[in-house]
Scaffold this active site. Structure first.
Site, mmCIF file in Angstrom:
data_model
loop_
_atom_site.group_PDB
_atom_site.id
_atom_site.type_symbol
_atom_site.label_atom_id
_atom_site.label_comp_id
_atom_site.label_asym_id
_atom_site.label_seq_id
_atom_site.Cartn_x
_atom_site.Cartn_y
_atom_site.Cartn_z
ATOM 1 N N LYS A 283 11.974 -32.172 -76.635
ATOM 2 C CA LYS A 283 13.257 -31.433 -77.068
ATOM 3 C C LYS A 283 14.261 -32.205 -76.503
ATOM 4 O O LYS A 283 14.671 -32.498 -75.388
ATOM 5 C CB LYS A 283 13.086 -30.144 -76.299
ATOM 6 C CG LYS A 283 13.914 -28.904 -76.820
ATOM 7 C CD LYS A 283 13.265 -27.388 -76.547
ATOM 8 C CE LYS A 283 13.704 -26.306 -77.285
ATOM 9 N NZ LYS A 283 13.329 -25.058 -77.080
ATOM 10 N N GLU A 367 6.396 -9.913 -77.051
ATOM 11 C CA GLU A 367 7.150 -8.808 -76.977
ATOM 12 C C GLU A 367 6.300 -7.588 -77.207
ATOM 13 O O GLU A 367 6.462 -6.706 -76.229
ATOM 14 C CB GLU A 367 8.372 -8.696 -77.931
ATOM 15 C CG GLU A 367 9.581 -9.423 -77.915
ATOM 16 C CD GLU A 367 9.418 -10.771 -78.354
ATOM 17 O OE1 GLU A 367 8.088 -11.100 -78.902
ATOM 18 O OE2 GLU A 367 10.358 -11.543 -78.188
ATOM 19 N N ARG A 395 9.245 -5.746 -83.375
ATOM 20 C CA ARG A 395 7.805 -6.057 -83.308
ATOM 21 C C ARG A 395 6.958 -5.324 -82.276
ATOM 22 O O ARG A 395 5.937 -5.313 -82.207
ATOM 23 C CB ARG A 395 7.489 -7.476 -83.376
ATOM 24 C CG ARG A 395 7.822 -8.413 -82.315
ATOM 25 C CD ARG A 395 7.535 -9.728 -82.518
ATOM 26 N NE ARG A 395 7.549 -10.489 -83.731
ATOM 27 C CZ ARG A 395 7.530 -11.493 -83.997
ATOM 28 N NH1 ARG A 395 6.851 -12.219 -83.049
ATOM 29 N NH2 ARG A 395 7.451 -12.004 -85.119
HETATM 30 C C1 LIG Z 1 9.881 -12.676 -81.650
HETATM 31 C C2 LIG Z 1 10.740 -13.620 -81.137
HETATM 32 N N1 LIG Z 1 11.342 -13.675 -79.869
HETATM 33 C C3 LIG Z 1 12.278 -14.441 -79.187
HETATM 34 C C4 LIG Z 1 12.866 -15.337 -79.996
HETATM 35 C C5 LIG Z 1 13.939 -16.167 -79.541
HETATM 36 N N2 LIG Z 1 13.452 -17.601 -79.626
HETATM 37 C C6 LIG Z 1 13.994 -18.332 -80.553
HETATM 38 S S1 LIG Z 1 13.714 -20.054 -80.261
HETATM 39 C C7 LIG Z 1 12.523 -19.552 -78.943
HETATM 40 C C8 LIG Z 1 11.838 -20.517 -78.105
HETATM 41 C C9 LIG Z 1 10.962 -21.202 -79.267
HETATM 42 O O1 LIG Z 1 10.102 -21.989 -78.704
HETATM 43 P P1 LIG Z 1 8.967 -23.274 -79.616
HETATM 44 O O2 LIG Z 1 8.416 -22.389 -80.500
HETATM 45 O O3 LIG Z 1 8.535 -23.988 -78.524
HETATM 46 O O4 LIG Z 1 10.379 -24.162 -80.512
HETATM 47 P P2 LIG Z 1 11.213 -25.370 -79.700
HETATM 48 O O5 LIG Z 1 12.478 -24.671 -80.007
HETATM 49 O O6 LIG Z 1 10.662 -25.526 -78.540
HETATM 50 O O7 LIG Z 1 11.162 -26.352 -80.901
HETATM 51 C C10 LIG Z 1 12.616 -18.350 -78.747
HETATM 52 C C11 LIG Z 1 11.946 -17.460 -77.402
HETATM 53 C C12 LIG Z 1 12.561 -15.360 -81.433
HETATM 54 N N3 LIG Z 1 13.128 -16.180 -82.421
HETATM 55 N N4 LIG Z 1 11.437 -14.515 -81.871
HETATM 56 MG MG LIG Z 2 8.684 -25.655 -77.888
#
Ligand SMILES: Cc1ncc(C[n+]2csc(CCOP(=O)(O)OP(=O)(O)O)c2C)c(N)n1
Ligand SMILES: [Mg+2]
Ligand SMILES: CC(=O)[C@@H](O)[C@H](O)COP(=O)(O)O
Length: 631
Positions: A283, A367, A395
């Site tokens: 990242k 969640e 959700r």
């Molecule tokens: C249901 C839900 N909860 C929380 C979020 C907030 N959120 C956005 S991106 C993220 C982290 C995502 O991590 P990952 O899937 O590993 O993607 P990366 O950013 O590492 O590429 C979160 C928690 C969301 N978008 N949807």
């Molecule tokens: Mg990730």
């Protein structure tokens, strides 16, 4: 003229040679950094998928082969490779490029919802549709992060996808080991172990390379070793979860090596069945301030200085007040515990975690689990606070309704980013909670108007022992504290009108525009009393008498209008035979294109002048109707 300038679509990516690919990746990174530095957005996630996205568009034929982006915050590179690089100067601006996939922008975009863990379910459905329509030469590709893979919905999808061997689905697990912070949980440990096994893969690759050259003995020996590999992999690396689920697993692959990714993706594509390609990425890759940003690898930074990585300071906001108050309350109440769904820092719980490391639980992007685990914590005699963004509570509605409220459990849900958030588009606005939560028995809702009320109401919520409580506040900077000038039942009177024209019910931060409207109304000889209910569910019975003494009631809230506080007030007055018209002011009940919060609130008429104008018209209309009745 750079290479990126020549990319009008995936076909232009396919024709590049290695030098062209290297130049393209560098130019994409420059554009990512410059675009996000200027206006904010998702930098870390997109820097991590540059090579992966290039490889995807060289192997597959989007949009015939749909490429789905789980959560969608990491689709900037995809946008650049599908002809939109020239629009990145408008990223996340009103009328400009969305920060997420957008069907209106491109045929290459499919999922607009920014809620995590949905892509595999879409892929399951789209692949089944292809099979039923005889479109057997297409492939659905779903890119899902290791964080999104901690969401339960992803496993519901995997369970279904694994049932069939003929679904042409390629699942690319973009494993950078992080959500915002390092990804938590058993799955994360499993992925980490698989990452570690990459050395093991290299060793085996070396063996295959060399043994294959040994005539007669060599190849069979490799095959034997290959058989051993499966066993060894299960021994050296933990049980390979996905293969044991019946999914072909390829990896781990270096997600920053275009050639390696292309090779794995081609193998996966030609398999003609569900395949996991486990890509290891970093990242923030390629921009040191992001790579080295401990908290979240510049997941979604504010505008920043490119040379130093120094972010523009963020105003002391609602989240900070919540954060500070949680630490203070944590000292007073040893039973206070907190839950985050992979958003420890964004929801302000990091200081609480630092102060009380045993009393914080990060459940991953889960969640639904968060709410029911909180129910368990409450059943165990503790006092849980679940902090989530308002829109993500949707959700977990059933868990709040049937696992928490049905049992009248004292769980407090703190909804940050409630109301219009704006920049993150339609699926991020927290415009639903005041409507959907109206139907939950035994649940109380508080809406603070400022920081002082947030502190007060959080304390009051923790003292409610016979049911769940919800506190909701918006994104961003705090308004000035607004002191009450009196009380009306349990409600704060913010301004007492000297006559009985209109009673304005200001919900939370709408106090500011409501007070401005009252001043404008007074200037034209109309009197307005402004009350802040503080607790909007259940409503204060004092509202009935107060309303009955006025010609009009106006309810103003930063939520969708349908079924929210305004409708609840109208129902309360109807149930008590109070025949006073109620005007409800809120966010239009539709999906709102990305724009600044202030711009959306203005367009919705939630400003002092607009409210004053509308209330004046309503009063005049009321007067005219009375005149007509008098004949
Ligand atoms: C249901 C839900 N909860 C929380 C979020 C907030 N959120 C956005 S991106 C993220 C982290 C995502 O991590 P990952 O899937 O590993 O993607 P990366 O950013 O590492 O590429 C979160 C928690 C969301 N978008 N949807
Ligand atoms: Mg990730
Ligand atoms: C994609 C996602 O859901 C989050 O990263 C979101 O963009 C965060 O928004 P804030 O900037 O309001 O924390």
């Amino acid at each position: 003229m750079g290479v990126l300038d020549t990319i009008n679509g995936p076909q232009d990516v396919k024709r590049l040679d290695n030098d062209g690919l290297a130049a393209l990746a560098a130019e994409i990174r420059d554009l990512l950094v410059s675009s996000v530095a200027r206006g904010g957005g998702h930098l870390g996630p997109n820097l991590g998928v540059v090579e992966l996205t290039i490889a995807l568009h060289r192997v597959f034929d989007s949009p015939r082969d749909p490429i789905l982006w789980d959560t969608g915050h990491q689709a900037y590179v995809h946008k650049m490779l599908t002809g939109r690089a020239g629009r990145f100067d408008t990223l996340r601006q009103e009328g400009g490029l969305s920060g997420y996939p957008s069907q209106a922008e491109s045929e290459h975009d499919f999922i607009e919802n920014s809620h995590a863990s949905t892509a595999l379910s879409y892929a399951d459905g789209m692949a089944k549709a292809m099979m039923l329509r005889g479109e057997t030469d297409r492939t659905v590709v779903a890119v899902i992060g290791d964080g999104a893979l901690t969401g339960g919905m992803a496993w519901e999808a995997i369970n279904n996808i694994a049932m069939r061997k003929d679904l042409p689905i390629v699942i690319v697990v973009n494993d950078n080991g992080r959500s915002y912070a390092p990804t938590i949980g058993g799955l994360a440990k499993h992925l980490a172990a698989l990452r570690a096994s990459r050395n093991y893969e290299n060793a085996l690759g070396f063996i295959k390379e060399n043994l294959g050259r040994v005539p007669v003995v060599g190849t069979p020996l490799y095959e034997t070793l290959h058989g051993v590999k499966k066993g060894l992999k299960d021994i050296l690396a933990p049980q390979v979860l996905f293969e044991d689920l019946g999914l072909k697993y390829l990896g781990p692959i270096n997600g920053h090596d275009v050639a390696a990714m292309e090779s794995a993706l081609r193998t996966a594509r030609d398999f003609r069945g569900p395949v996991i390609v486990h890509a290891i990425t970093r990242k923030g890759m390629g921009y040191a301030p992001a790579e080295n940003h401990d908290e979240d690898c510049f997941h979604s930074p504010a505008p920043f200085d490119i040379a130093t990585g120094e972010e523009r300071p963020r105003a002391h906001g609602w989240t900070n007040v919540f954060s500070e108050e949680m630490v203070r309350l944590g000292k007073e109440r040893e039973d206070l515990v907190a839950i985050t769904a992979a958003m420890l820092h964004p929801t302000g719980l990091a200081p609480f975690a630092e102060e009380y490391p045993d009393r914080i639980f990060d459940v991953g992007i889960a969640e639904q689990h968060a709410l029911t685990s909180a129910a368990g914590l409450a059943l165990g005699g503790l006092r849980p606070v679940v902090a989530v963004y308002s829109t993500f509570l949707n959700r977990a509605f059933d868990q709040l309704l049937m696992d928490v409220a049905l049992h009248r459990l004292p769980v407090t849900v703190v909804l940050d980013r409630a109301g219009v958030t704006g920049d993150d588009g339609p699926s991020h606005n927290g415009m639903w909670d005041l409507s959907i939560l109206q139907v939950v028995p035994h649940l109380s809702i508080a809406v603070p108007r400022d920081g002082e009320r947030l502190r007060e109401l959080l304390g009051e919520a923790l003292d409610v022992a016979d049911g769940p409580t919800v506190i909701r506040f918006p994104k961003g900077a705090l308004p000035e504290d607004v002191d009450a000038v009196g009380k009306l039942g349990g409600m704060d009177v913010l301004r007492a009108g000297d006559a009985a024209d209109v009673l304005i019910v200001a919900v939370g931060p709408m106090a500011e525009p409501c007070l401005e409207a009252a001043r404008l109304l007074e200037a034209q000889g109309l009197s307005a009393t402004v009350v802040d209910p503080r607790w909007v569910k259940p409503l204060d019975e004092a509202l009935v008498l107060a309303a009955g003494a006025h010609r009009l009631v106006a309810v103003v809230e930063d939520n969708g209008r349908v079924g929210a506080v305004g409708d609840a007030v109208a129902r309360l007055l109807r149930d008590n035979d109070v025949d006073v018209p109620v005007r409800t002011y809120g966010i239009p009940q539709r999906f709102l294109e990305h724009a600044k919060r202030s711009s959306i609130l203005t367009r919705a008429g939630l400003t002092g002048p607009d409210l004053a104008r509308s209330i004046t018209e309503a009063l005049a209309g009321r007067a005219a109707a009375a005149e007509r009745r008098r004949g």
